[in-house]
Design a protein around this motif. Structure first.
Motif, mmCIF file in Angstrom:
data_model
loop_
_atom_site.group_PDB
_atom_site.id
_atom_site.type_symbol
_atom_site.label_atom_id
_atom_site.label_comp_id
_atom_site.label_asym_id
_atom_site.label_seq_id
_atom_site.Cartn_x
_atom_site.Cartn_y
_atom_site.Cartn_z
ATOM 1 N N GLY A 35 0.835 -1.127 0.390
ATOM 2 C CA GLY A 35 0.045 -0.030 0.078
ATOM 3 C C GLY A 35 0.778 1.381 -0.027
ATOM 4 O O GLY A 35 0.463 2.431 -0.424
ATOM 5 N N PHE B 229 -7.118 0.172 5.263
ATOM 6 C CA PHE B 229 -8.550 0.804 4.681
ATOM 7 C C PHE B 229 -9.707 -0.122 5.337
ATOM 8 O O PHE B 229 -9.725 -1.371 5.412
ATOM 9 C CB PHE B 229 -8.666 0.715 3.414
ATOM 10 N N ASP C 170 -11.529 -2.884 3.649
ATOM 11 C CA ASP C 170 -10.810 -4.035 3.083
ATOM 12 C C ASP C 170 -11.569 -5.354 3.337
ATOM 13 O O ASP C 170 -12.289 -5.382 4.305
ATOM 14 C CB ASP C 170 -9.327 -4.230 3.535
ATOM 15 N N TYR D 119 -4.314 3.618 3.318
ATOM 16 C CA TYR D 119 -3.761 2.960 1.951
ATOM 17 C C TYR D 119 -4.562 1.683 1.501
ATOM 18 O O TYR D 119 -5.469 1.371 1.950
ATOM 19 C CB TYR D 119 -2.250 2.551 2.200
ATOM 20 N N GLU D 120 -4.369 1.501 0.027
ATOM 21 C CA GLU D 120 -5.107 0.519 -0.545
ATOM 22 C C GLU D 120 -3.971 -0.790 -0.599
ATOM 23 O O GLU D 120 -2.858 -0.623 -0.612
ATOM 24 C CB GLU D 120 -5.482 0.837 -1.931
ATOM 25 N N THR D 121 -4.739 -1.921 -0.412
ATOM 26 C CA THR D 121 -3.814 -3.308 -0.263
ATOM 27 C C THR D 121 -4.460 -4.130 -1.556
ATOM 28 O O THR D 121 -5.574 -4.913 -1.437
ATOM 29 C CB THR D 121 -4.094 -3.991 0.898
ATOM 30 N N THR E 270 -8.332 -4.722 -0.901
ATOM 31 C CA THR E 270 -9.001 -3.722 -1.164
ATOM 32 C C THR E 270 -10.244 -4.095 -2.230
ATOM 33 O O THR E 270 -11.374 -3.495 -2.192
ATOM 34 C CB THR E 270 -8.498 -2.490 -1.341
ATOM 35 N N ASN E 271 -9.723 -4.509 -3.420
ATOM 36 C CA ASN E 271 -10.591 -4.741 -4.679
ATOM 37 C C ASN E 271 -11.413 -5.743 -4.513
ATOM 38 O O ASN E 271 -12.416 -5.894 -5.309
ATOM 39 C CB ASN E 271 -9.620 -4.803 -5.927
ATOM 40 N N SER F 22 -16.053 1.966 0.132
ATOM 41 C CA SER F 22 -15.329 1.857 -1.195
ATOM 42 C C SER F 22 -13.851 2.843 -0.960
ATOM 43 O O SER F 22 -13.945 3.772 -0.595
ATOM 44 C CB SER F 22 -16.045 2.362 -2.202
ATOM 45 N N PHE F 23 -13.038 2.378 -1.619
ATOM 46 C CA PHE F 23 -11.661 3.017 -1.715
ATOM 47 C C PHE F 23 -11.646 3.974 -3.008
ATOM 48 O O PHE F 23 -11.340 3.536 -4.093
ATOM 49 C CB PHE F 23 -10.540 1.957 -1.482
ATOM 50 N N PRO G 30 -9.558 7.200 -3.809
ATOM 51 C CA PRO G 30 -8.666 7.962 -3.455
ATOM 52 C C PRO G 30 -8.548 9.355 -3.847
ATOM 53 O O PRO G 30 -9.053 9.741 -4.827
ATOM 54 C CB PRO G 30 -7.471 7.474 -4.073
ATOM 55 N N ARG H 197 -2.249 4.927 -10.829
ATOM 56 C CA ARG H 197 -2.362 6.085 -9.873
ATOM 57 C C ARG H 197 -1.640 7.155 -10.314
ATOM 58 O O ARG H 197 -2.309 8.445 -10.138
ATOM 59 C CB ARG H 197 -2.024 5.475 -8.496
#
Lengths: 228, 228, 228, 228, 228, 228
Positions: free
Chosen positions: F24, F114, F117, F147-149, F153-154, F163-164, F166, F209
């Motif tokens: 992340g 997050f 997650d 942060y996203e992992t 996360t998805n 929902s992530f 950003p 990103r």
């Protein structure tokens, strides 16, 4: 007080109507200016006749002049769109006017009204502000924050229009008095308590936003985008 | 002032910890009692040793006793679950305790903590409160409202945990002083400004919530369900 | 049945097109009238030529007249904006028309279409309705509720446009037949099942909304704001 | 690769501007065509003078022609509305144009831009696309999916405008090269990396969307409605 | 009726408590079986003593056996976790049990309870169901849908807990009678109208969900993920 | 490249499991260290026997040691809670462990997993991280980012779990190689493409990103709170 607001730098505040910029970000503007940053204001609309009485624009400009002088604003831009008429304005014209200003001033930070505000002028100006900040060129505003506007933000429809839930807090303890003075300069816009657009409400809001993060006074924002 | 709070009637306030009920709904409780409605409080947890110092429970009960006397609470129920330990408490036991109380008191209205509060005790007690109010029997609480708790509600994660966006406002202008006195009775819980759990913050919150609807002071709630 | 709908009192129902008010709130209107409250309806648009065949307006007025007579409506106001043309109507004109009516009738309660409805007329009229109910004067509607409109509310985009998730239920068991009769009076608008705008669907909706709160029939609403 | 895309069948892709259909769904279009399904494209706007230079439309049509040939599109429809002018276009006219096309082509599936895209053309075309797909007749599109458009979808306001969170993934591993070739055919629209509208970004997006579901490349969508 | 439900294929329905699978997806299960697909059910919990009377489990198994026979279920799995005790069950144990079943049955489709349901058993089983469907191996369920459960889904907190807003509709007009018969087989669970868990409510729900998409009866789902 | 990450300063990265911090925020960590900031990591869980094979912890510590050396981490803290066992861990114990570390290190910035997650360990650690950062003392972390992992996360439930999306982008173009090397050091955790936890996916994510904000590579975050 916190560290200096270095992440803001050169800042443009976009206000749908004169006084929105003070209601939402007056303390932050004063702190930015006091710390040596250039602060610009764009007032998008004017209360033009016949929808509004003759003389309204002149009075607003005089009030804004004084308010902005108190806050330390470097320059104010009047875009001249019709107040309460943005929904009838060509969206591309609004986009173009804001984009031109952003390209000219090259601000590092944009402070914009909130999309969930009750006034459709605010909603549409939010959208155009984002267009002017598109992150697809070598330069663009690195930080975009939406401010809250008492008498608009709290009057919308909870949960079914976008809600203002702040995630950025700026300590304005040393600048609250300046903000309130600037608001008083907008004499035609101030109301008596318990109206939301009163000095008492602004004080209460600053106290509450500050207390949330253990500060004597703060202004709160919703982050739209930051690039570092 | 508005009409009487006839839609509330007999009311049960569910508080995760002693003082939450005053922070979130003290003015409304005082107004309800003043208008002749029965107001009950259920304090779900106690600060039990060894997690908390001996004597904490006794002090809390003394403080709550005085606070509730000031507000006009008819009866206070201590459910005795461990503070900061609801996540380790059997969910069915919490459900059962709250359901039993609701069935015994048969309140028309429930005031509950908010699911988005930062403290997991609040989150889980919200869920169990809803179970106790299930609308599937001849009688159940007709009105369920969630209150806001300074020092919990504003400290959660904006937009990614449930946000408190109030849609119900109760005029407490004539009862704010009583609320503040009740909070002061919780001497062990009050903090100095600019802490959120200070008298100044409570005043600011009441002023802001009031101003949103053109009242001198208000408490704000999120409606969970109303049946008419 | 529940207690009387005292919290509603004098009520104005704002309908984008004739029949929306019956689909969404016909039972509640009938109950309000039966309990002695004044119920008004504002039909915002008319199906004007050339977009619609000549005679459409006259027919709608005749149908509405009969429907409203059955429901006990005290007076119906036709605002005369073009149906399917609100997006091309000056937003300020719509705001002004609704505000004028609210100031004239001084309703305690507003029932409005839902912002998430598929038809852009509904979305924009929702926004203007809120403007007309701004809580910043001595008097304003104390209760604002959004109703659901079969054939609009369910056809929008789940999760990405605002969702109708009701939190207020009004028992209309004793008034469902009147609602269905009123809908039948809108003969030009009723469709055969399984179309959403059929009598069978309205019955199913009332049964489902009722069952959620253990009533034989109910209408469901989303609370926008209540001040008490 | 997965099973055939039988649930799509005859498909209409609605693109606000030429290239949106390729950015968002080029791989899916190529796969659909390769599996024997009819794929149609409606380009809603044209970059008309004086807002855009003369010759822009002709060039776009030539580029689209080649891109669509590569993808296997059966027919392309140019609706001729002004680019960046949908907010000034009569909403009913846009509704009518899309409805007419849907009634003529009778597609089983619609692929539409996302309501949360930054460009207001996309937002309004999303709404009109849904109107054209109203599920109230004997026939209507059974499947409606929104695609993501790099350089629009990611530039909107996180959490306060509708977020694109995909729930449908289409494996396009065998068709990614075709998609990229089609994008290159839109030579006037492709940008150099690291711009979002670059070949490198499209590859990265396909890799990421694919990896989420353990495929080498995928396109991702948000489901609006499916009827089975 | 629509095309065959080919996108479902081999299907596993995960039910927190016996009867949830019928309430939410009984018609779809019957249609799937009638079209030749293997349908499996996993009942996660049992109403074990002492929390529930002795004999409850045996009765539930007998009722489920008959209900599933009517629907054409190929095999039913009883996972044996304690009803109303999932919050006290090791999360990893629940994950493991569901994963093992998914790996053994290799279903193409999972039907799961909704995370927003009021019962915490439903919420936690939703989460574990997703873990069992992780899209990171060569094979995993391609389609995951959440079903609605009357007497749970509608009783949660509007807007502040996840809302069920369906985007997938399955025509069950030819299978509604079978669903109702299966529900009647759960004699211990059926309630009299106007309770939500009554035959009348299930009929109304099917009528309403159907009407939304112009069908005589439908079941509605929220799509969690589809890979094609 | 952008200005220096002065707003971060002394930073603590909280990782549920070893490698989450690299997935992340590895690039941001490397950039922070390179710019002279102290970067600390807290690994909350360990893969303890019998749930995991003996030797797993030792291997993880060796891999983390090398990864963190590459990134320039100043110190790594192993909190020792059981992996996949946080739901069975006393919430107050987790709160206490994180709070103690925050009070000891006094970081200016927290990077946390997050809440949306898929792994319940991540969800609960997010909540406890916020408790450790409560803004009610003289000092607390001024900046909290999630942060996203990839591979967590998805894989959660779009729209019904958080929902992530950003809103903060950190340019890591000059540090992507270091991040990928650190990930390779976690040899036991890296998977082959097209698995989400592969080097190819991390590259694609960084490219995407980055492109969103016109950079060659970026890591993206959701802002939880910033105080300035």
């Amino acid at each position: 007080m916190e560290h200096r607001l270095d992440t803001f730098g050169r800042t443009l505040v976009i206000a749908p109507h004169p006084d929105d910029e003070v209601l939402g970000a007056g303390g932050t503007m004063a702190r930015l200016a006091a710390e040596g940053n250039d602060v610009f204001v764009a007032i998008v609309t004017q209360a033009l006749p016949p929808a509004f009485p003759a003389g309204t624009v002149a009075r607003a400009k005089a009030e804004a002049g004084e308010a902005h002088r108190l806050l330390g604003v470097r320059e104010t831009f009047w875009l001249g769109f019709p107040a309460a008429g943005i929904a009838e304005t060509a969206h591309s014209a609004l986009n173009a006017a804001l984009l031109e200003l952003v390209q000219k001033l090259r601000p590092q930070t944009l402070l914009v009204p909130f999309i969930g505000d009750m006034h459709i002028d605010h909603q549409l100006i939010f959208l155009s502000s984002l267009v002017s900040a598109r992150p697809h060129q070598a330069e663009y505003p690195r930080l975009v924050l939406a401010y809250e506007t008492v008498s608009e933000t709290n009057w919308n429809a909870p949960y079914v229009t976008p809600s203002f839930v702040p995630n950025v807090y700026v300590d304005v303890a040393d600048h609250l008095e300046t903000k309130l003075s600037a608001m008083k300069a907008y004499a035609s816009q101030v109301r008596e308590a318990p109206h939301e657009r009163s000095i008492e409400t602004l004080k209460a809001l600053a106290t509450l936003r500050g207390a949330t993060v253990m500060r004597r006074a703060a202004e709160a924002f919703v982050l739209i985008r930051q690039v570092m």
